[in-house]
Design an enzyme around this catalytic site. Sequence first.
Site, PDB file in Angstrom:
ATOM      1  N   ARG A  48      -6.218  11.411  -6.021  1.00 26.98           N
ATOM      2  CA  ARG A  48      -7.492  10.711  -5.857  1.00 26.98           C
ATOM      3  C   ARG A  48      -8.658  11.689  -5.955  1.00 26.98           C
ATOM      4  NH1 ARG A  48     -10.275   7.048  -1.203  1.00 26.98           N
ATOM      5  NH2 ARG A  48     -11.840   8.684  -1.268  1.00 26.98           N
ATOM      6  N   TYR A  72     -15.048 -12.115  -0.298  1.00 27.02           N
ATOM      7  CA  TYR A  72     -15.769 -10.872  -0.618  1.00 27.02           C
ATOM      8  C   TYR A  72     -16.958 -11.148  -1.542  1.00 27.02           C
ATOM      9  CZ  TYR A  72     -11.979  -8.250   1.559  1.00 27.02           C
ATOM     10  OH  TYR A  72     -11.085  -7.744   2.471  1.00 27.02           O
ATOM     11  N   ARG A  97       0.823  -1.226   0.000  1.00 22.04           N
ATOM     12  CA  ARG A  97       0.000   0.000   0.000  1.00 22.04           C
ATOM     13  C   ARG A  97       0.851   1.269   0.000  1.00 22.04           C
ATOM     14  NH1 ARG A  97      -5.601  -0.655   1.844  1.00 22.04           N
ATOM     15  NH2 ARG A  97      -6.189  -2.553   0.754  1.00 22.04           N
ATOM     16  N   ARG A 141      -3.319   6.669   1.150  1.00 21.45           N
ATOM     17  CA  ARG A 141      -3.854   7.896   1.758  1.00 21.45           C
ATOM     18  C   ARG A 141      -2.920   8.584   2.745  1.00 21.45           C
ATOM     19  NH1 ARG A 141      -9.203   4.827   3.282  1.00 21.45           N
ATOM     20  NH2 ARG A 141      -7.590   3.238   3.218  1.00 21.45           N
ATOM     21  N   ASP A 197      -6.857  -2.882  -7.491  1.00 25.06           N
ATOM     22  CA  ASP A 197      -7.395  -3.524  -6.289  1.00 25.06           C
ATOM     23  C   ASP A 197      -7.755  -4.971  -6.604  1.00 25.06           C
ATOM     24  OD1 ASP A 197      -8.341  -2.606  -3.429  1.00 25.06           O
ATOM     25  OD2 ASP A 197      -9.763  -4.100  -4.144  1.00 25.06           O
TER      26      ASP A 197
HETATM   27  O1  CP3 Z   1      -0.108  -2.094  -2.352  1.00 29.50           O
HETATM   28  C1  CP3 Z   1      -0.439  -1.190  -3.177  1.00 29.50           C
HETATM   29  O2  CP3 Z   1      -0.176   0.008  -3.004  1.00 29.50           O
HETATM   30  C2  CP3 Z   1      -1.098  -1.611  -4.475  1.00 29.50           C
HETATM   31  C3  CP3 Z   1      -2.502  -1.366  -4.584  1.00 29.50           C
HETATM   32  C4  CP3 Z   1      -3.433  -2.194  -3.724  1.00 29.50           C
HETATM   33  C5  CP3 Z   1      -4.629  -1.671  -3.175  1.00 29.50           C
HETATM   34  N1  CP3 Z   1      -5.318  -2.693  -2.599  1.00 29.50           N
HETATM   35  C6  CP3 Z   1      -5.054  -0.274  -3.255  1.00 29.50           C
HETATM   36  C7  CP3 Z   1      -6.123   0.202  -2.348  1.00 29.50           C
HETATM   37  C8  CP3 Z   1      -3.387  -3.549  -3.385  1.00 29.50           C
HETATM   38  C9  CP3 Z   1      -2.290  -4.572  -3.647  1.00 29.50           C
HETATM   39  C10 CP3 Z   1      -4.586  -3.855  -2.686  1.00 29.50           C
HETATM   40  C11 CP3 Z   1      -4.905  -5.204  -2.214  1.00 29.50           C
HETATM   41  C12 CP3 Z   1      -6.149  -5.433  -1.489  1.00 29.50           C
HETATM   42  N2  CP3 Z   1      -7.353  -4.809  -1.631  1.00 29.50           N
HETATM   43  C13 CP3 Z   1      -6.314  -6.457  -0.526  1.00 29.50           C
HETATM   44  C14 CP3 Z   1      -5.260  -7.473  -0.149  1.00 29.50           C
HETATM   45  C15 CP3 Z   1      -4.171  -6.909   0.693  1.00 29.50           C
HETATM   46  C16 CP3 Z   1      -4.584  -6.521   2.080  1.00 29.50           C
HETATM   47  O3  CP3 Z   1      -4.530  -5.320   2.372  1.00 29.50           O
HETATM   48  O4  CP3 Z   1      -4.903  -7.417   2.870  1.00 29.50           O
HETATM   49  C17 CP3 Z   1      -7.616  -6.393  -0.059  1.00 29.50           C
HETATM   50  C18 CP3 Z   1      -8.236  -7.278   0.999  1.00 29.50           C
HETATM   51  C19 CP3 Z   1      -8.285  -5.358  -0.789  1.00 29.50           C
HETATM   52  C20 CP3 Z   1      -9.709  -4.957  -0.697  1.00 29.50           C
HETATM   53  C21 CP3 Z   1      -9.850  -3.553  -0.261  1.00 29.50           C
HETATM   54  N3  CP3 Z   1      -9.510  -2.458  -1.030  1.00 29.50           N
HETATM   55  C22 CP3 Z   1     -10.347  -3.094   0.963  1.00 29.50           C
HETATM   56  C23 CP3 Z   1     -10.812  -3.983   2.106  1.00 29.50           C
HETATM   57  C24 CP3 Z   1     -10.311  -1.700   0.924  1.00 29.50           C
HETATM   58  C25 CP3 Z   1     -10.864  -0.746   1.957  1.00 29.50           C
HETATM   59  C26 CP3 Z   1      -9.970  -0.633   3.130  1.00 29.50           C
HETATM   60  C27 CP3 Z   1      -9.197   0.652   3.053  1.00 29.50           C
HETATM   61  O5  CP3 Z   1      -7.970   0.595   3.253  1.00 29.50           O
HETATM   62  O6  CP3 Z   1      -9.836   1.677   2.826  1.00 29.50           O
HETATM   63  C28 CP3 Z   1      -9.735  -1.313  -0.308  1.00 29.50           C
HETATM   64  C29 CP3 Z   1      -9.461   0.065  -0.767  1.00 29.50           C
HETATM   65  C30 CP3 Z   1      -8.077   0.366  -1.243  1.00 29.50           C
HETATM   66  N4  CP3 Z   1      -7.324  -0.431  -2.052  1.00 29.50           N
HETATM   67  C31 CP3 Z   1      -7.356   1.566  -0.986  1.00 29.50           C
HETATM   68  C32 CP3 Z   1      -6.137   1.476  -1.687  1.00 29.50           C
HETATM   69  C33 CP3 Z   1      -5.055   2.517  -1.790  1.00 29.50           C
HETATM   70  C34 CP3 Z   1      -7.865   2.742  -0.189  1.00 29.50           C
HETATM   71  C35 CP3 Z   1      -8.821   3.445  -1.097  1.00 29.50           C
HETATM   72  C36 CP3 Z   1      -8.917   4.920  -0.905  1.00 29.50           C
HETATM   73  O7  CP3 Z   1      -8.103   5.674  -1.478  1.00 29.50           O
HETATM   74  O8  CP3 Z   1      -9.875   5.316  -0.218  1.00 29.50           O
END
Ligand code: CP3
Length: 355
Positions: free
Chosen positions: A48, A162, A35, A39, A85
Amino acid sequence: MDITNDAGAPSRPTKTILRALAGETLPVPPVWMMRQAGRYLPEYRATRAQAGDFLSLCYNPDLAAEVTLQPIRRYGFDAAILFADILLVPQALGLDLWFVTGEGPRLSTATTPAEIAALKPADAVHDTLGPIYETVRILRRELPDETTLIGFAGAPWTVATYMIAGRGTKDQAPAHALMEADRPTFAALIDRITDATIEYLSAQIEAGAEVVKLFDSWAGSLRGPDFDAFAVAPATRIIAALKARHPGIPVIAFPREAGPRYSGFARATGADCVALDNSVDATWAARNVQRYGCVQGNLAPHHMVTGGQALVDETRRIVAAFSSGPHIFNLGHGITPDADPENVALMVRTVRERR
Ligand code: CP3
């Protein structure tokens, strides 16, 4: 790596991450962060806002490439991870996906035999995911020569949790319930996701991804034969298919919270590296996981919030614990939005202090 040079002899990779993935022990481990585009960075929040919302950002190749590059410019990480994602695959299979601010993802569900049969076929994912491949192509042009580009997908079990619950769940209870009530239907869903994941990762590699990572964030809730059937077996099938189509492309697998089952996971699945979560003791993992190949990890993400001497001490302890084998430094899970960007800089400086 089975890349050959002009003389036809195998040549060794030069990028640090690829060297570690090929089994080389480096004096200073390469470093990147789960990640890393997110943010906690003001420049991410600005881009964003420009995109409108998170999904619009994922599907806008220019802006998705921009946020992927931001942490590379700021910190000089050894790898960039494609900005996308894991839930784009269920969307490409035909489910509705949206994000509720402050709560997380929501999906329409697929739990009955009819709903699972009605999902789109694996190769139809390209119809939706084309912009993601375009992001990969832009990144391969724009990244510095020394930076490795990592593509990724969710592992089938995590993605299935999911698709069954329609949202994130603490204990993955709805997915376990379907597995227990109707194992063939559950297995059919896992198979469909596995096929789609092979297509998706293959296309990322064809667009320029140099490594791919499989995120099995909820692997820790699978036990015994269920772990073998729904974490090990799908990862094995995905990795074998990718290795057949794209020889030499390394795969990192992240069976988060697999505990003692981390030992043997790389051998069982054919992964070139396993990513360790921060519940795993580094000294134990050096002995029981790293002895069989490259490991990635595993600083607790809270250090990016709290910083200070504890961050420095724990970073040094992890670097030292893994110093006698191939290691890629990373967090044990994604960095959180409340992290301080200065602490990330301190972590990178500490990893590289003896360079
Ligand atoms: O690592 C990176 O920077 C690459 C991009 C990436 C994102 N999500 C961007 C993201 C990767 C590899 C993921 C993987 C992901 N997404 C997983 C597996 C890894 C982990 O964290 O366990 C899972 C379970 C998801 C599903 C997901 N996406 C959730 C549960 C959420 C909401 C939680 C949160 O952090 O807000 C997301 C949103 C998400 N995916 C964000 C980002 C940068 C935040 C979105 C935002 O900008 O509001």
